[in-house]
Enzyme design. Structure first.
Site, PDB file in Angstrom:
ATOM      1  N   HIS A  66      48.753 -11.098  61.093  1.00  0.00           N
ATOM      2  CA  HIS A  66      47.925 -12.041  62.234  1.00  0.00           C
ATOM      3  C   HIS A  66      47.137 -13.042  61.331  1.00  0.00           C
ATOM      4  CE1 HIS A  66      45.346  -9.064  59.858  1.00  0.00           C
ATOM      5  NE2 HIS A  66      44.517  -9.836  59.917  1.00  0.00           N
ATOM      6  N   CYS A 180      36.983  -8.782  56.875  1.00  0.00           N
ATOM      7  CA  CYS A 180      38.303  -9.235  56.267  1.00  0.00           C
ATOM      8  C   CYS A 180      38.336 -10.553  56.311  1.00  0.00           C
ATOM      9  CB  CYS A 180      39.594  -8.583  56.809  1.00  0.00           C
ATOM     10  SG  CYS A 180      39.937  -9.332  58.453  1.00  0.00           S
TER      11      CYS A 180
END
Length: 685
Positions: A66, A180
């Site tokens: 992603h 993240c």
């Protein structure tokens, strides 16, 4: 807004290659073929770049490459059920379900909330089961869309009612933060995993997801009653001081996805251990010592300095490029007239180039002179702020937000931003970047100390806005002016004189040493020391047509460009010595190196450090030495070949770069050819 996924974006039982790079490219191509990608290359590059940060393979045969990217205008998901499965780095084996998730670079909270729901759905076993059993692309797309529409945000399980016959201690509770680098998938999957594990353990947990969609901070009372904290992050925790003193279990963001039950157990054990590591800035002595034990002094020093440097670099980069553009447009003489041009001229009343005596203005154009003067003013303003920024964010790295204001003040003192002079016009001692480092550390340490004072509850609100900045600024400011000012100024003068005296062999040797430092750890401590030394020098030489600091910046930049380009060249000259993954990295290495991103060499060095690192060090040393020999200078602290307009002696710049690349590539080929059997070009890494 288009549907997040359509049947055209689904591939069932598809053979998309033998490694994750091929899978990502194939899924990105599917996005482009469906008309959902505005820039296929950008989507692929951003997804692969995210993959380099940490693997996106998850337990249970899942993979979620992603990224946030300029390659899409709205969120999109491409899904493949892989046959054969492909390794994405998960501990339990390869993945058979792969989701490529693309979010627009400027995506708003709505976009990111959709992707958050998908990330949470991936943590539920029944979601994967449906996708493995379906034979229809339409049904697979509908399953994913249903998950996005209906997946509720997980909440902590309510505490069961206490049994009337027992009087146990209060139910244990935990707080956690997950984050993240992109804040799209792992952030929320880690939160989901922790919440599920806490429910299994009968423990209350409140999780703050610091994702791209923003974060809802945990309430102070929730943090206060928690027995321990879990930080599962690959980036810094925002407002970390809120958790000060809590027993701490910390890890990367992927660990809860793999082993959430163990992390919950560790947090509960830490809550019972008086010697457990704790979140720093706690007020007890044990908190301080336990926190210090979790990070070495060397690691802490590096983190503090690199925080300051990372925030400083944009000021230097913007200022350097703007001043270089001002010289390109108005000539170096623009430094004598920029004030008059800015004050007396307008876009409709352009300056008279001849009257101003500007012999080197571009095309003798009044517009060029006007823009050049404005660029110079903006750039010089940016340069005036880089030393305060360096000090301010060093202090921030030590004391969090209470250190920022005193740190900036110490940096302003180091730069003599006030312009203090005596009656004869002699300025107060300016301590430059060395003073900024000393002042930032001093401000951070004092602010950290003051923030630990025990004060009455009525005074706590005054601490961060009044007491800490006031006391810190007074104490640190007096030390800077009275004690450190003149000694550091003397040291800076000696350093400047020493650089000015460098010529011939000594300059070449300095360039070679800087080249070795740039290549040794490719973005690590030595690399950053060399770069920081050069970048701060550019700021000090902002107005000079030629200065040794500009030549040092050129040597550092060129040396940093060599490793990725040299390795990219080596993959072309002797492809049989490199794996498929290295070939892919080599393709990116051309642009990364040309852009002065030394980290593009890291994948090669990680796989074969004993051969790659010495080879690129040799190439970078050659380039650094030649750059000094040819007296190449560069006014911009970043940009690589894209800032050639800011380079003096462009021919020497190109020769030095080419020589180092050829030497580096030749050396790595020679070392890889010794005692090693070539691998097939198609072999997986």
């Amino acid at each position: 807004m288009s549907a997040l996924i359509t049947p055209e974006l689904v591939a069932l039982d598809a053979d998309l290659g033998t490694d994750k790079h091929n899978v990502i490219r194939a899924l990105a191509q599917r996005v482009a073929d469906s008309g959902r990608a505005t820039d296929l290359d950008a989507l692929v590059a951003d997804a692969l770049a995210r993959e380099e940060v940490s693997a996106t393979g998850l337990p249970g045969g899942l993979a979620i490459p992603h990224c946030r990217t300029s390659g899409v205008d709205e969120p999109v998901v491409a899904f493949a059920r892989l046959s054969p499965s492909v390794d994405f780095g998960a501990k339990d084996g390869p993945a058979d379900l792969a989701f490529l998730i693309g979010a627009p670079a400027g995506g708003d909270a709505t976009h990111l909330t959709i992707l958050t729901k998908l990330a949470r759905a991936l943590a539920r076993p029944e979601f994967g089961r449906k996708l493995r059993e379906t034979d229809s692309a339409e049904e697979a797309a509908r399953t994913i869309l249903d998950a996005v529409s209906d997946a509720p945000a997980a909440t902590p399980s309510p505490a069961p009612a206490a049994a009337p016959e027992a009087a146990p201690a209060k139910k244990r509770s935990l707080v956690a933060v997950t984050a993240c680098p992109t804040g799209i998938a792992h952030t929320y999957m880690a939160a989901e995993a922790l919440q599920a594990a806490a429910a299994r353990a009968g423990v209350e947990i409140a999780v703050e997801t610091q994702g791209s969609a923003g974060a809802t901070p945990l309430a102070a009372e929730v943090i206060a009653k928690a027995d321990a904290a879990i930080f599962a992050v690959d980036v810094g925790v925002r407002d970390r001081a809120r958790f000060a003193g809590k027993p701490l279990i910390s890890s990367g963001v992927k660990r809860p996805i793999d082993d959430a039950d163990a992390m919950i157990a560790e947090a509960l054990a830490a809550a019972e251990d008086p010697n457990a590591a704790r979140v720093e800035s706690g007020r007890s002595e044990s908190s301080e010592s336990s926190s210090a034990a979790t990070e070495s002094w060397g690691g802490r020093t590096r983190r503090i300095l690199m925080t300051g440097v990372s925030y400083m670099i944009p000021f230097v980069a913007a200022g350097g490029l703007l001043i270089a553009l001002s010289f390109l447009l108005g000539g170096y003489d623009i430094t004598d007239v920029y004030g008059a041009v800015m004050v007396d001229s307008t876009i409709t009343n352009l300056p008279d180039v001849q009257a101003l005596g500007l012999e080197h203005a571009l095309f003798d154009s009044g517009l060029a002179v006007y823009l050049g003067a404005l660029f110079f003013v903006i750039g010089k303003t940016a340069f005036m702020l880089f030393i305060p920024a360096l000090a301010g964010y060093i202090a921030y790295a030590i004391a969090d937000r209470p250190g920022i204001a005193p740190g900036f003040i110490m940096g302003a003192l180091a730069a003599n931003l006030f312009g203090v002079v005596n009656a004869d016009g002699v300025p107060a001692p300016a301590t430059g970047f060395l003073g900024a480092i000393a002042g930032g550390v001093l401000a951070g340490v004092i602010a950290h100390w003051v923030s630990g004072w025990r004060v009455p509850s009525w005074a706590r609100g005054l601490m961060p806005v009044l007491v800490i900045p006031l006391v810190t600024s007074i104490l640190a400011g007096l030390v800077m002016i009275v004690v450190l000012g003149k000694p550091i100024n003397w040291l800076m003068e000696r350093l400047t004189d020493g650089l000015a005296a460098l010529d011939g062999t000594s300059a070449v040797a300095l360039g070679a040493v800087l080249g070795l430092m740039m290549a040794f750890d490719m973005g690590g401590p030595l690399n950053k020391v060399a770069y920081s030394f050069a970048a701060t020098g550019v700021g000090a030489a902002a107005l000079a047509a030629d200065a040794p600091e500009l030549r040092i910046m050129a040597a550092v930049m060129l040396s940093g460009m060599v490793p990725p380009i040299a390795l990219a060249l080596a993959t072309v000259v002797r492809p049989q010595l490199f794996t498929t993954a290295e070939h892919e990295n080599g393709k990116a290495g051309w642009l990364l190196g040309a852009s002065f991103i030394t980290e593009g060499a890291i994948p090669f060095a990680a796989g074969d450090p004993m051969r790659v690192i010495p080879a690129i060090m040799v190439g970078s040393a050659v380039t650094g030495g030649l750059s000094q020999l040819f007296e190449v200078g560069v006014r911009a602290p970043h940009g690589g070949i894209f800032v050639l307009f800011a380079v003096t002696n462009v021919l020497g710049y190109l020769i030095a770069l080419a020589a180092g690349v050829i030497v580096g590539a030749g050396t790595v080929i020679a070392l890889k050819s010794i005692g090693r059997t070539p691998v097939p070009a198609a072999a997986a890494s």
